[in-house]
Scaffold this active site. Sequence first.
Site, PDB file in Angstrom:
ATOM      1  N   GLY A 105     103.858  98.631  30.481  1.00  0.00           N
ATOM      2  CA  GLY A 105     104.977  99.349  31.076  1.00  0.00           C
ATOM      3  C   GLY A 105     106.236  98.551  31.325  1.00  0.00           C
TER       4      GLY A 105
ATOM      5  N   GLY B 166     103.142  96.563  25.490  1.00  0.00           N
ATOM      6  CA  GLY B 166     103.444  96.907  24.102  1.00  0.00           C
ATOM      7  C   GLY B 166     104.913  96.661  23.844  1.00  0.00           C
ATOM      8  N   ARG B 167     105.742  97.527  24.435  1.00  0.00           N
ATOM      9  CA  ARG B 167     107.189  97.483  24.209  1.00  0.00           C
ATOM     10  C   ARG B 167     107.792  96.112  24.507  1.00  0.00           C
ATOM     11  NH1 ARG B 167     110.199 102.369  25.049  1.00  0.00           N
ATOM     12  NH2 ARG B 167     108.458 102.998  26.378  1.00  0.00           N
TER      13      ARG B 167
ATOM     14  N   ARG C  26     112.620 108.341  18.809  1.00  0.00           N
ATOM     15  CA  ARG C  26     112.873 108.157  20.249  1.00  0.00           C
ATOM     16  C   ARG C  26     114.110 108.883  20.770  1.00  0.00           C
ATOM     17  NH1 ARG C  26     113.603 104.422  22.837  1.00  0.00           N
ATOM     18  NH2 ARG C  26     112.150 104.831  24.522  1.00  0.00           N
TER      19      ARG C  26
ATOM     20  N   TYR D 198     112.879 111.484  23.572  1.00  0.00           N
ATOM     21  CA  TYR D 198     113.030 111.010  24.958  1.00  0.00           C
ATOM     22  C   TYR D 198     114.485 110.798  25.348  1.00  0.00           C
ATOM     23  CZ  TYR D 198     108.461 109.218  23.439  1.00  0.00           C
ATOM     24  OH  TYR D 198     107.219 109.062  22.882  1.00  0.00           O
TER      25      TYR D 198
ATOM     26  N   CYS E  33     116.634 118.549   8.748  1.00  0.00           N
ATOM     27  CA  CYS E  33     117.170 119.870   9.102  1.00  0.00           C
ATOM     28  C   CYS E  33     116.800 120.264  10.522  1.00  0.00           C
ATOM     29  CB  CYS E  33     116.663 120.908   8.113  1.00  0.00           C
ATOM     30  SG  CYS E  33     117.088 120.444   6.446  1.00  0.00           S
TER      31      CYS E  33
ATOM     32  N   TYR F 126     107.367 101.660  19.206  1.00  0.00           N
ATOM     33  CA  TYR F 126     107.381 103.123  19.107  1.00  0.00           C
ATOM     34  C   TYR F 126     108.424 103.602  18.091  1.00  0.00           C
ATOM     35  CZ  TYR F 126     104.749 102.185  23.317  1.00  0.00           C
ATOM     36  OH  TYR F 126     103.836 101.680  24.197  1.00  0.00           O
TER      37      TYR F 126
HETATM   38  N1  LLP Z   1      98.454 100.943  28.343  1.00  0.00           N
HETATM   39  C1  LLP Z   1      98.335 102.277  28.304  1.00  0.00           C
HETATM   40  C2  LLP Z   1      97.119 102.895  28.823  1.00  0.00           C
HETATM   41  C3  LLP Z   1      99.365 103.070  27.761  1.00  0.00           C
HETATM   42  O1  LLP Z   1      99.248 104.391  27.753  1.00  0.00           O
HETATM   43  C4  LLP Z   1     100.539 102.443  27.259  1.00  0.00           C
HETATM   44  C5  LLP Z   1     101.621 103.224  26.670  1.00  0.00           C
HETATM   45  C6  LLP Z   1     100.605 101.040  27.299  1.00  0.00           C
HETATM   46  C7  LLP Z   1      99.561 100.321  27.850  1.00  0.00           C
HETATM   47  C8  LLP Z   1     101.779 100.281  26.770  1.00  0.00           C
HETATM   48  O2  LLP Z   1     102.956 100.558  27.469  1.00  0.00           O
HETATM   49  P1  LLP Z   1     104.279  99.689  27.216  1.00  0.00           P
HETATM   50  O3  LLP Z   1     104.010  98.287  27.691  1.00  0.00           O
HETATM   51  O4  LLP Z   1     104.589  99.710  25.773  1.00  0.00           O
HETATM   52  O5  LLP Z   1     105.300 100.359  28.027  1.00  0.00           O
HETATM   53  N2  LLP Z   1     106.520 106.473  22.753  1.00  0.00           N
HETATM   54  C9  LLP Z   1     107.093 106.183  24.052  1.00  0.00           C
HETATM   55  C10 LLP Z   1     106.211 105.272  24.865  1.00  0.00           C
HETATM   56  C11 LLP Z   1     104.805 105.807  25.059  1.00  0.00           C
HETATM   57  C12 LLP Z   1     103.925 104.888  25.871  1.00  0.00           C
HETATM   58  C13 LLP Z   1     102.524 105.341  25.879  1.00  0.00           C
HETATM   59  N3  LLP Z   1     101.603 104.505  26.565  1.00  0.00           N
HETATM   60  C14 LLP Z   1     108.484 105.606  23.846  1.00  0.00           C
HETATM   61  O6  LLP Z   1     108.919 105.466  22.711  1.00  0.00           O
HETATM   62  O7  LLP Z   1     109.184 105.307  24.816  1.00  0.00           O
END
Ligand code: LLP
Length: 429
Positions: free
Chosen positions: A239, A291-292, A328, A332, A358, A387
């Site tokens: 997150g 992740g991000r 994105r 969002y 389209c 993403y």
């Molecule tokens: N752990 C769990 C259980 C998750 O559901 C997620 C992301 C992460 C870790 C990793 O989160 P991060 O560190 O990347 O914030 N497609 C959306 C983001 C969806 C995130 C889903 N879960 C976007 O483009 O903003």
Amino acid sequence: MHSFHYRDGSLHCEDVDLSLLASEHETPLYVYSAATIRDHFRRLSSTLSGLDHHIAYAVKANSNLSILKLLAGEGAGFDIVSGGELFRVLHAGGTADGCTFAGVGKTRAEIEYALAEGIYCFNAESEAELRFIDRVAGELGKVAPVALRVNPNVDARTHKYISTGKSDNKFGVDFDDIEGIYSRAGKELQNIKLRGLQMHIGSQLTSVQPFVEAVEKVTPLAARLKDEHDIEFFSIGGGIGIIYEDALASGSNDWWDGKSGEEKPLSLEQYAAAIVPVLKPLGLKILLEPGRMIVGNAGVLLSRVLYKKQGGAKVFAVVDAGMGDLIRPALYQGHHDITPVSQSGGKSETVDVVGPICESGDFFAQDRELPILEEGDLIALLSAGAYGFVMASNYNSRPFPAEVLIEGSKARLIRRRQDFNDLIAGEEL
Ligand code: LLP
């Protein structure tokens, strides 16, 4: 730190000129910096060096095999959400015993696959799922390591589609129910081992406060579960937010960790200073699932301007990438900075940058002040490493773009562009 900068008026990734790269591989084209990914991974790990911690990279953010391999080489584990992601991790040289398996809807086939490969832990999201995992494990004569995901009912203050830790979200088990489930599971389920506790409150958090609230609320629960059920880890999820606005503005190599534009993302130091003192006394292994933060600012999407169009009310730059390549903004209202790959130093104008699909939602920017773009100009959509490609679709029967990984002056094609035959592969007349 990021590795995208102008050199002699041309945007480079590490030592590679992106205009030359686009001529060679055509557009749309995803480009990633290996140095940036490594730097982000190492910085997170070193700021948490005071904790017994393990980073399980959230594969969903970017699951290209070469990126998984690079992170496996750094010592990352992997947070997966499907059998397909486990397959990718194993194919890339990662090991199953470094994988946690999250998600609200694991199927029998996925559970059997993960058990056969020997993953580190299932993160179950309901009592029903926990009981099903126990049943499947029993049928296979195995013991399934499990954790439950707790929903701490904390507001992550992020976009509603990526907020996951409130009681009205589908994720996790209600805070008040969770100890009852652990104790029933401990007594009744013979084919599981209670290994940990997990939470994740949302994505793209730009303030440390929700993390602190959640960690402070859940840590005492983790302590009780450690005493009662001998769990060995507490996963605090992912997150950590990144900078999307004004990403190149400083001109320095310090993009992600400092203030830029309107956004003031949390710094890693703040994050660590706030959570380490709360978590350390627990004496549990702390898992993180970023992740991000690892890959977001390590990637750009290159696209070329096809046409300029003067509409009734607006100027449009129609580019060759669309929402099928990077969804994105459409999904969002996500902001991605757009910068011309070749600096002109000329005038700017207010434009909508739109794709060829389209749908009126197929745009990358609306009413944005940008240097005047001409037909044939190459642009970079920044902060597209997370993403981005993973959410691509073939909508409008448009092939997936190619992906390139840069390491210093070397550029390696890590996924070839799809062709029309790929589009119809698997279909029958
Ligand atoms: N752990 C769990 C259980 C998750 O559901 C997620 C992301 C992460 C870790 C990793 O989160 P991060 O560190 O990347 O914030 N497609 C959306 C983001 C969806 C995130 C889903 N879960 C976007 O483009 O903003």
